[in-house]
Motif scaffolding. Sequence first.
Motif, short mmCIF file in Angstrom:
data_model
loop_
_atom_site.label_atom_id
_atom_site.label_comp_id
_atom_site.label_asym_id
_atom_site.label_seq_id
_atom_site.Cartn_x
_atom_site.Cartn_y
_atom_site.Cartn_z
N GLY A 18 -98.47 19.48 84.44
CA GLY A 18 -98.37 18.00 84.50
C GLY A 18 -96.94 17.54 84.41
N SER A 19 -96.10 18.05 85.34
CA SER A 19 -94.73 17.53 85.37
C SER A 19 -94.43 17.03 86.78
N TYR A 20 -93.20 17.25 87.25
CA TYR A 20 -92.81 16.61 88.52
C TYR A 20 -93.78 16.92 89.67
N ALA A 21 -94.06 18.21 89.90
CA ALA A 21 -94.91 18.58 91.04
C ALA A 21 -96.36 18.15 90.80
N GLY A 22 -96.86 18.42 89.58
CA GLY A 22 -98.27 18.13 89.29
C GLY A 22 -98.56 16.63 89.27
N LEU A 23 -97.69 15.86 88.59
CA LEU A 23 -97.95 14.42 88.50
C LEU A 23 -97.77 13.74 89.86
N SER A 24 -96.82 14.26 90.67
CA SER A 24 -96.64 13.68 92.01
C SER A 24 -97.88 13.91 92.86
N THR A 25 -98.48 15.09 92.73
CA THR A 25 -99.73 15.35 93.45
C THR A 25 -100.78 14.33 93.01
N TYR A 133 -113.74 23.56 90.63
CA TYR A 133 -112.94 22.64 91.44
C TYR A 133 -113.24 22.83 92.92
N ASP A 134 -112.84 21.82 93.71
CA ASP A 134 -112.87 21.96 95.17
C ASP A 134 -111.48 22.37 95.67
N TYR A 135 -110.44 21.79 95.03
CA TYR A 135 -109.05 22.14 95.38
C TYR A 135 -108.28 22.44 94.10
N PHE A 136 -107.43 23.44 94.18
CA PHE A 136 -106.61 23.82 93.02
C PHE A 136 -105.14 23.69 93.40
N VAL A 137 -104.35 23.13 92.48
CA VAL A 137 -102.92 22.98 92.73
C VAL A 137 -102.14 23.68 91.63
N THR A 138 -101.30 24.64 92.02
CA THR A 138 -100.44 25.33 91.07
C THR A 138 -99.13 24.57 90.98
N ALA A 139 -98.83 24.04 89.80
CA ALA A 139 -97.59 23.25 89.63
C ALA A 139 -97.01 23.54 88.24
N THR A 140 -97.07 24.82 87.84
CA THR A 140 -96.69 25.16 86.46
C THR A 140 -95.23 25.61 86.32
N GLY A 141 -94.47 25.58 87.40
CA GLY A 141 -93.04 25.81 87.28
C GLY A 141 -92.66 27.19 86.77
N GLY A 318 -93.46 22.87 93.79
CA GLY A 318 -92.49 22.94 92.69
C GLY A 318 -91.85 24.30 92.56
N ASP A 319 -91.23 24.53 91.40
CA ASP A 319 -90.41 25.72 91.17
C ASP A 319 -91.13 27.04 91.38
N VAL A 320 -92.44 27.06 91.12
CA VAL A 320 -93.16 28.35 91.15
C VAL A 320 -93.56 28.75 92.58
N ALA A 321 -93.31 27.88 93.53
CA ALA A 321 -93.60 28.22 94.93
C ALA A 321 -92.49 29.10 95.50
N LYS A 322 -92.87 30.06 96.30
CA LYS A 322 -91.86 30.91 96.96
C LYS A 322 -91.42 30.17 98.22
N TRP A 323 -90.26 29.57 98.15
CA TRP A 323 -89.75 28.80 99.30
C TRP A 323 -88.23 28.78 99.23
N SER A 324 -87.61 28.45 100.35
CA SER A 324 -86.15 28.43 100.38
C SER A 324 -85.60 27.22 99.60
N GLY A 325 -84.30 27.28 99.29
CA GLY A 325 -83.65 26.15 98.60
C GLY A 325 -83.50 26.40 97.12
N ILE A 326 -82.50 25.75 96.52
CA ILE A 326 -82.29 25.82 95.07
C ILE A 326 -83.43 25.04 94.41
N LYS A 327 -83.96 25.57 93.31
CA LYS A 327 -85.07 24.88 92.63
C LYS A 327 -84.59 23.53 92.11
N ARG A 328 -85.24 22.46 92.55
CA ARG A 328 -84.81 21.11 92.17
C ARG A 328 -86.03 20.23 91.92
N HIS A 334 -91.41 15.98 95.97
CA HIS A 334 -91.72 15.90 97.40
C HIS A 334 -92.89 16.83 97.74
N GLY A 335 -92.85 18.05 97.16
CA GLY A 335 -93.92 19.02 97.39
C GLY A 335 -95.26 18.46 96.92
#
Length: 420
Positions: A18-25, A133-141, A318-328, A334-335
Amino acid sequence: MGSIPDTAPVVRVFIAGGSYAGLSTAVNLLDLGDGLSPRMAREEYTHHPSVPKVNFQITIADERDGYYHLIGSPLALAESEYAKKAWVQFQDLPALQVPNVQFVQGSVSSVDCDAKTATVVDSITKEPATHQYDYFVTATGLRRVWPVVPQSLTRKQYLLEVEAQIKALDGAKDGILIVGGGAVGIEMAAELKHVKPHLKVTLAHSRDKLLSSEPLPDECKDKALDLVKETGVDVLMSHRLASSTKVESPDGSSRYEVEFTNGHKMTASAVVMALSKSISTASYLPSSATDSEGLVKIVPNMSFDPSTPNATSHFCAGDVAKWSGIKRCGAAMHGGHLVANNIHQLVLQQVAQHQPKFQELPEIPPMIGLAVGKNAVAYGPDEGVISGPEVMQAYFRDDLGWGICWDWMQLGGRKSEAKA
Ligand SMILES: Cc1cc2nc3c(=O)[nH]c(=O)nc-3n(C[C@H](O)[C@H](O)[C@H](O)COP(=O)(O)OP(=O)(O)OC[C@H]3O[C@@H](n4cnc5c(N)ncnc54)[C@H](O)[C@@H]3O)c2cc1C
């Protein structure tokens, strides 16, 4: 695949974190469910005429009892008043006090992607509970160590934790040594000197450039060094810590005798390790979902890579996703917005045979915004290196970005201009 429903379809979304990625979702899903454009959308969202609303039943699980503005940590660990502002309990987030949002305080311990169930161990009772759940979102950083990040799980405990640190640093008559000249060490040293100018603050870094592990141009690294020095912090470049030994004095006080591998010695009342060792939190997912470092493998619409069962019902931001770019944190928010958009598209596909229009995450080039006392330095591919108090204002205002994030997510309540 049913016929078009008469009432809003009910869709259960479980958000881990429940932080930036989770609350934005969550906030963007609430907008979509209410038939509005998502609050973070730049363009008006086209809703399906036959499915104007969706009843999203959202569960947000977090180990903490509130939203913690992680970016503000260097200031929260230096100033009590700011520390109080940086952690807001979930029950005090007006935008999320709606009947279809439920907060669970606990640690997500396992997820069965096949059965679509998540198990959470309650923080207080330590009892496990399983959620469907029907959809699961990983946003635990990412998990970060003390004192980079406070480790408490409740706001009450956190205030005690930071207060003890602030008191210890306040009385540091032999000065404070911050070890590690990455983004965290730079911000910690600069904030401490900015808030408590009477303290002697030293920043030691093992390499000959600050931010040495970041793929940034030298101009940005050099500017960061200039700005740190301008705050009055003593900077020791090419100084690798060899040992730090606590020595007790007869008067009951203590200090650290520090030695670097180049032979340089110094004393300090406190040594703060700001080496940003961060590890994935996604150990609760099946191993098929993560890479060798535990980061979650995603495809551009942010759902899991197809190697995991029901991959299209599982998303990560969020940070725990494997993606390009510095973690911000901007990327995390946005994610979260894109995940909400894409879940809504999948719901329309399922209930109205709609052809989904996914929003995709592009490759992200290196970019950074770094607060250094009164100034900030930023780098991005379009603007190049920029710095100064006006950059501080634009990237962080006067509260290390607390207000910018709060306003962007509209955590105080949805702004009236959200359009149907
Ligand atoms: C000191 C510091 C300074 C920074 N400064 C900047 C900056 O200036 N600009 C910038 O853009 N970025 C900055 N960052 C990076 C930024 O904070 C991250 O990119 C951002 O926090 C990522 O957001 P997130 O939502 O993915 O994860 P997080 O903010 O880490 O949130 C994850 C949430 O998940 C919860 N959680 C973890 N594991 C579990 C579990 N198993 N079960 C339940 N809940 C769990 C946590 O309690 C937490 O609330 C900084 C980071 C640090 C540490």
